[in-house]
Design an enzyme around this catalytic site. Sequence first.
Site, PDB file in Angstrom:
ATOM      1  N   HIS A 133       1.099  -1.159  -0.088  1.00  0.00           N
ATOM      2  CA  HIS A 133      -0.231  -0.257   0.295  1.00  0.00           C
ATOM      3  C   HIS A 133       1.110   1.099   0.230  1.00  0.00           C
ATOM      4  O   HIS A 133       0.347   2.773   0.272  1.00  0.00           O
ATOM      5  CB  HIS A 133      -0.692   0.362   1.183  1.00  0.00           C
ATOM      6  CG  HIS A 133      -1.717  -1.261   1.154  1.00  0.00           C
ATOM      7  ND1 HIS A 133      -3.240  -1.370   1.640  1.00  0.00           N
ATOM      8  CD2 HIS A 133      -1.476  -2.257   1.667  1.00  0.00           C
ATOM      9  CE1 HIS A 133      -3.245  -2.443   1.260  1.00  0.00           C
ATOM     10  NE2 HIS A 133      -2.489  -3.271   1.757  1.00  0.00           N
ATOM     11  N   GLU A 138       8.498   8.575 -16.701  1.00  0.00           N
ATOM     12  CA  GLU A 138       7.178   8.891 -17.245  1.00  0.00           C
ATOM     13  C   GLU A 138       6.704   8.349 -18.713  1.00  0.00           C
ATOM     14  O   GLU A 138       5.279   8.618 -19.421  1.00  0.00           O
ATOM     15  CB  GLU A 138       7.723  10.707 -17.560  1.00  0.00           C
ATOM     16  CG  GLU A 138       7.538  10.892 -15.699  1.00  0.00           C
ATOM     17  CD  GLU A 138       7.342  12.627 -15.121  1.00  0.00           C
ATOM     18  OE1 GLU A 138       6.785  13.049 -15.713  1.00  0.00           O
ATOM     19  OE2 GLU A 138       8.847  13.263 -15.134  1.00  0.00           O
ATOM     20  N   SER A 166      13.995  22.018 -16.821  1.00  0.00           N
ATOM     21  CA  SER A 166      12.773  23.102 -17.169  1.00  0.00           C
ATOM     22  C   SER A 166      13.291  23.782 -17.571  1.00  0.00           C
ATOM     23  O   SER A 166      14.209  24.577 -17.456  1.00  0.00           O
ATOM     24  CB  SER A 166      12.186  22.633 -16.126  1.00  0.00           C
ATOM     25  OG  SER A 166      11.355  23.677 -15.750  1.00  0.00           O
ATOM     26  N   LYS A 226      15.086  22.177 -12.000  1.00  0.00           N
ATOM     27  CA  LYS A 226      15.277  20.238 -12.200  1.00  0.00           C
ATOM     28  C   LYS A 226      15.969  19.451 -12.848  1.00  0.00           C
ATOM     29  O   LYS A 226      16.604  20.103 -13.961  1.00  0.00           O
ATOM     30  CB  LYS A 226      13.508  21.515 -12.665  1.00  0.00           C
ATOM     31  CG  LYS A 226      13.059  21.845 -12.163  1.00  0.00           C
ATOM     32  CD  LYS A 226      12.078  21.105 -11.499  1.00  0.00           C
ATOM     33  CE  LYS A 226      10.539  20.333 -12.056  1.00  0.00           C
ATOM     34  NZ  LYS A 226       9.561  19.308 -11.381  1.00  0.00           N
TER      35      LYS A 226
END
Length: 470
Positions: free
Chosen positions: A155, A289, A276, A282
């Site tokens: 979980h 992704e 970024s 970043k």
Amino acid sequence: MGIWSGRFSKEINSIANEFNSSIGVDHVMFAQDIQGSIAHVQMLGRLEIIPQEDAEVIERGLKGILEDIQSGELEIDLGAEDIHMFVEQVLTQRIGEPGKKLHTGRSRNDQVVTDLRLYLREQTDEIFHRLLALLETLLSRSEEFAGQIMPGYTHLQPAQPVTFGHYLLAYVQMLLRDADRLLDYRRRMNECPLGAGALATTTYPIDRHLTAGLLEFTRPMRNSMDAVSDRDFVIELEFVISMCMMHLSRLSEEIILFSTQEFSFIELDDSFSTGSSIMPQKKNPDMAELTRGKTGTVIGYLMGMLTTMKGLPLAYNKDMQEDKKAVFDAVDTMKKILVIFDGMLGTMRVDRIRMREQAKYGYINATDLADYLAQKGMAFRDAYVIVGNIVRDAVEKRVSLEELPLDYYQSYTQLFGADLYPYLELEAAVQRRKVFGGPSEESIRRQIIESKEDLRRFREQLLEMGGNMD
Ligand code: ARG
């Protein structure tokens, strides 16, 4: 008006023509189309269905076309209907009369699936090798981190201690199943539809076993109507790829999570990260992704093809032309992702100290504490309740189980002794899990040995199937 000028008295509408054309997609199969035609024409010549001299002229012509496409001298005309028509047209332009005999006893319906099977068979071998390379990398990283304690989750809540090696080996098992599925798929798809004709074979005395052998298929497909209308081999590959991508998508999710500031377990190499355009600090895990995102696209291809096929009557229907675009993209995506993952996981840095530190929190040795009492004779359920109370106290006091004093423990039961502290050590907790498949050093060593044995066996199986080994 092209080759059907006999039946038609009018040119096709230009948009209809464009709609009908598939060469923009199927041109990538030019080598397989020529390979299939060469086998067909060799068979026609050997059986004297066409004169042997014509067969030889055709074969030479086809080889010339192949060379010229490969060298760039001959450009594929995207105005042609499909790659099959294009090759035949160029052949006849180049060699004249004999070229018109190539299509004797053949239809585009058996031709297209022969080409597609040849093409996907090659792609399968390539995917297989890239998958095995990734597995080798994962296995070596598993060895590197075999003893690296990390919190295991259920979980996404801290559950029990494992090692990072054990964690990586879980993905090794998934990918080994994918490799096994790929081999199984390859064995089943490697049958030859050539000679099935449009749907009912042909009246010429062709030898389908001969062409199947020339093209290194295990045998000709048994039923001609099935041969031209079956697309299981497209759907199955999309499924195998979907499954493998689903696995890599789960791994992607964890790469994304584990590289957050909050986890900071891992850091991806700059070469597999992006920045970024506005935020100078970043470093984003875009490869992971995109893999997660493209997995959705590829699963869509699988659903799309199942849906396309579900209402089709026997035998060939033009709907089937939709098969290629999706499976080609699935294959290309899979191949790229496997290479990217190999590089990304091979160069990924692991913050051993941070991972070990994080394992201290979350009471992941609570099960061990209950086991400790059970070992001293208490029923596990009673031990479970006592440890539950202890954890609640510890959470309140904001301390770990190791930080509670012995007299506190003994206020619950005299079964607690000073030996509970070494028992709670996470390293000890992991080593006690010696059960087959568990995280102990011994068990991990075994997992690695057996997984390497699988890799060796899979390579052997591909070789036995006549697969491409490089
Ligand atoms: N371009 C077609 C395809 O990809 C080839 C087969 C065409 N057959 C036909 N009867 N029109 O499916």
